[in-house]
Design an enzyme around this catalytic site. Structure first.
Site, PDB file in Angstrom:
ATOM      1  N   LYS A 167      -8.939   0.727   1.854  1.00  0.00           N
ATOM      2  CA  LYS A 167      -8.916  -0.726   2.069  1.00  0.00           C
ATOM      3  C   LYS A 167     -10.244  -1.371   1.657  1.00  0.00           C
ATOM      4  O   LYS A 167     -10.279  -2.533   1.242  1.00  0.00           O
ATOM      5  CB  LYS A 167      -8.566  -1.033   3.527  1.00  0.00           C
ATOM      6  CG  LYS A 167      -7.145  -0.585   3.926  1.00  0.00           C
ATOM      7  CD  LYS A 167      -6.065  -1.201   3.030  1.00  0.00           C
ATOM      8  CE  LYS A 167      -4.660  -0.957   3.561  1.00  0.00           C
ATOM      9  NZ  LYS A 167      -3.616  -1.548   2.700  1.00  0.00           N
ATOM     10  N   GLY A 190       1.831  -0.055   1.454  1.00  0.00           N
ATOM     11  CA  GLY A 190       0.665   0.732   1.838  1.00  0.00           C
ATOM     12  C   GLY A 190       1.100   1.831   2.788  1.00  0.00           C
ATOM     13  O   GLY A 190       2.192   1.772   3.362  1.00  0.00           O
ATOM     14  N   TYR A 248      -8.080   6.053   4.735  1.00  0.00           N
ATOM     15  CA  TYR A 248      -7.479   4.725   4.913  1.00  0.00           C
ATOM     16  C   TYR A 248      -8.549   3.636   4.824  1.00  0.00           C
ATOM     17  O   TYR A 248      -8.404   2.656   4.080  1.00  0.00           O
ATOM     18  CB  TYR A 248      -6.741   4.637   6.250  1.00  0.00           C
ATOM     19  CG  TYR A 248      -6.002   3.326   6.411  1.00  0.00           C
ATOM     20  CD1 TYR A 248      -4.806   3.096   5.746  1.00  0.00           C
ATOM     21  CD2 TYR A 248      -6.510   2.311   7.216  1.00  0.00           C
ATOM     22  CE1 TYR A 248      -4.134   1.890   5.864  1.00  0.00           C
ATOM     23  CE2 TYR A 248      -5.850   1.102   7.347  1.00  0.00           C
ATOM     24  CZ  TYR A 248      -4.655   0.899   6.674  1.00  0.00           C
ATOM     25  OH  TYR A 248      -3.990  -0.296   6.789  1.00  0.00           O
TER      26      TYR A 248
HETATM   27  P1  NAI Z   1       5.522  -0.584   6.755  1.00  0.00           P
HETATM   28  O1  NAI Z   1       5.528   0.903   6.757  1.00  0.00           O
HETATM   29  O2  NAI Z   1       6.454  -1.313   7.646  1.00  0.00           O
HETATM   30  O3  NAI Z   1       5.717  -1.104   5.253  1.00  0.00           O
HETATM   31  C1  NAI Z   1       5.127  -0.463   4.165  1.00  0.00           C
HETATM   32  C2  NAI Z   1       6.103  -0.461   3.014  1.00  0.00           C
HETATM   33  O4  NAI Z   1       5.462   0.155   1.890  1.00  0.00           O
HETATM   34  C3  NAI Z   1       7.378   0.346   3.318  1.00  0.00           C
HETATM   35  O5  NAI Z   1       8.541  -0.396   3.019  1.00  0.00           O
HETATM   36  C4  NAI Z   1       7.229   1.558   2.413  1.00  0.00           C
HETATM   37  O6  NAI Z   1       8.468   2.085   1.947  1.00  0.00           O
HETATM   38  C5  NAI Z   1       6.389   1.006   1.270  1.00  0.00           C
HETATM   39  N1  NAI Z   1       5.740   2.101   0.568  1.00  0.00           N
HETATM   40  C6  NAI Z   1       4.933   3.059   1.086  1.00  0.00           C
HETATM   41  N2  NAI Z   1       4.631   3.971   0.157  1.00  0.00           N
HETATM   42  C7  NAI Z   1       5.245   3.586  -0.987  1.00  0.00           C
HETATM   43  C8  NAI Z   1       5.322   4.130  -2.295  1.00  0.00           C
HETATM   44  N3  NAI Z   1       4.724   5.290  -2.617  1.00  0.00           N
HETATM   45  N4  NAI Z   1       6.041   3.472  -3.225  1.00  0.00           N
HETATM   46  C9  NAI Z   1       6.694   2.322  -2.912  1.00  0.00           C
HETATM   47  N5  NAI Z   1       6.666   1.771  -1.695  1.00  0.00           N
HETATM   48  C10 NAI Z   1       5.952   2.392  -0.741  1.00  0.00           C
HETATM   49  O7  NAI Z   1       4.012  -1.005   7.082  1.00  0.00           O
HETATM   50  P2  NAI Z   1       3.306  -2.440   7.244  1.00  0.00           P
HETATM   51  O8  NAI Z   1       2.599  -2.399   8.528  1.00  0.00           O
HETATM   52  O9  NAI Z   1       4.220  -3.534   6.930  1.00  0.00           O
HETATM   53  O10 NAI Z   1       2.190  -2.315   6.120  1.00  0.00           O
HETATM   54  C11 NAI Z   1       2.056  -3.224   5.054  1.00  0.00           C
HETATM   55  C12 NAI Z   1       0.595  -3.256   4.625  1.00  0.00           C
HETATM   56  O11 NAI Z   1      -0.193  -3.778   5.679  1.00  0.00           O
HETATM   57  C13 NAI Z   1       0.003  -1.906   4.280  1.00  0.00           C
HETATM   58  O12 NAI Z   1      -0.791  -2.025   3.123  1.00  0.00           O
HETATM   59  C14 NAI Z   1      -0.849  -1.587   5.494  1.00  0.00           C
HETATM   60  O13 NAI Z   1      -1.896  -0.726   5.189  1.00  0.00           O
HETATM   61  C15 NAI Z   1      -1.328  -2.969   5.864  1.00  0.00           C
HETATM   62  N6  NAI Z   1      -1.804  -3.125   7.229  1.00  0.00           N
HETATM   63  C16 NAI Z   1      -0.958  -2.887   8.299  1.00  0.00           C
HETATM   64  C17 NAI Z   1      -1.422  -3.032   9.596  1.00  0.00           C
HETATM   65  C18 NAI Z   1      -0.546  -2.758  10.788  1.00  0.00           C
HETATM   66  O14 NAI Z   1      -1.069  -2.710  11.912  1.00  0.00           O
HETATM   67  N7  NAI Z   1       0.757  -2.562  10.631  1.00  0.00           N
HETATM   68  C19 NAI Z   1      -2.822  -3.419   9.855  1.00  0.00           C
HETATM   69  C20 NAI Z   1      -3.612  -3.672   8.675  1.00  0.00           C
HETATM   70  C21 NAI Z   1      -3.102  -3.513   7.424  1.00  0.00           C
END
Ligand code: NAI
Length: 255
Positions: free
Chosen positions: A159, A75, A155
């Protein structure tokens, strides 16, 4: 052993989810635009469009014709362009799920990463359904391009779509594959600073101090793993908040 596909596996919650499944002895196939050094069973893919997701699904099928679980963790935060936010968080996620559902064994499970910013989804069901009614990416994006409520809050909208999508996919797969979503509050990953920029530093830091810290990626990953497990065999079409009680706090304060 089980075979699990984890998107976003190169970082944050996705990496923690991949590690948690691997510790249980599962074969984990990661999907991400970045590939960690030396990673095996990893598909490099751009999940920001249905076409990119369909190509990823082809590569996954070549590695594993039959899988047990799909964890859609990839995401992007709302600091990315709105088309990218809706592309990765909704359109790519939907296309990958649709493409892989026929490969998921009976009794398998899909888990989507949503967010607690989507708690108000029920108030916007007609708009969310209208966006999701477009099978074509360009048509879906064109349908909201003049709607500042959507493009300015991409965003949250993305979601909220994930919450509706999880229920629609669960309903379409009853008795075969379960589909649930997980909604964290702030999690300490590389995009937490982007969330501060998008939602306001004071608001996010206030939330973090209320709950005694941000979630670790592992605390979210553990719930994803549970939802895929037999222990969650009757949990279907549900969203599980993993926010340390923030949602309960907001609901109670609003009364
Ligand atoms: P992160 O940035 O550490 O991990 C996201 C991963 O998704 C990365 O490895 C990135 O390369 C990959 N990604 C992004 N765009 C891409 C694309 N076009 N094609 C392939 N891969 C892609 O972020 P995090 O925090 O681990 O996020 C994971 C999920 O959790 C997301 O859906 C985010 O919206 C959700 N989330 C995160 C929160 C937070 O506070 N970190 C809170 C609530 C939800």
């Amino acid at each position: 052993g089980r075979t699990v596909v984890v998107t976003g596996a190169a970082s944050g919650i996705g990496a923690a989810t991949a590690a948690a499944f691997a510790r249980l002895g599962a074969r984990v196939i990661g999907v991400d635009r970045n590939v960690p050094d030396g990673a095996r069973d990893f598909v490099r893919a751009d999940l920001s469009s249905s076409a990119g997701a369909a190509a990823a699904a082809e590569e996954v099928r070549a590695l594993a014709p039959r899988i047990d679980h799909l964890a859609n963790i990839a995401g992007v935060p709302g600091t990315a362009p709105w088309r990218t936010v809706l592309g990765v968080n909704v359109l790519g996620l939907r296309a990958l799920t649709d493409a892989l559902l026929p490969s998921i064994a009976e009794g398998g499970a899909v888990v989507h990463l949503a967010s607690n910013v989507a708690d108000g989804w029920a108030a916007r069901v007609p708009q969310l359904r209208a966006f999701l009614s477009h099978a074509d990416d360009a048509e879906a994006l064109a349908s909201v391009e003049d709607d500042a409520e959507v493009t300015g809050n991409s965003y949250r909208f993305s979601k909220e779509c994930v919450r509706v999508l999880a229920q629609a996919q669960a309903a379409a797969s009853l008795g075969r594959v379960r589909v649930n979503s997980v909604s964290p509050g702030p999690v300490s990953t590389p995009i937490l600073d982007d969330f501060k920029r998008d939602h306001g530093t004071d608001k996010v830091e206030g939330a973090i101090s209320l709950t005694g810290g941000a979630a670790t990626p592992e605390a979210v990953a553990d719930v994803v793993v549970f939802l895929a497990s037999d222990g969650a065999r009757w949990v279907n079409g549900s969203d599980v908040r993993v926010d340390g009680g923030l949602g309960a706090h907001r609901f109670t304060e609003a009364a």
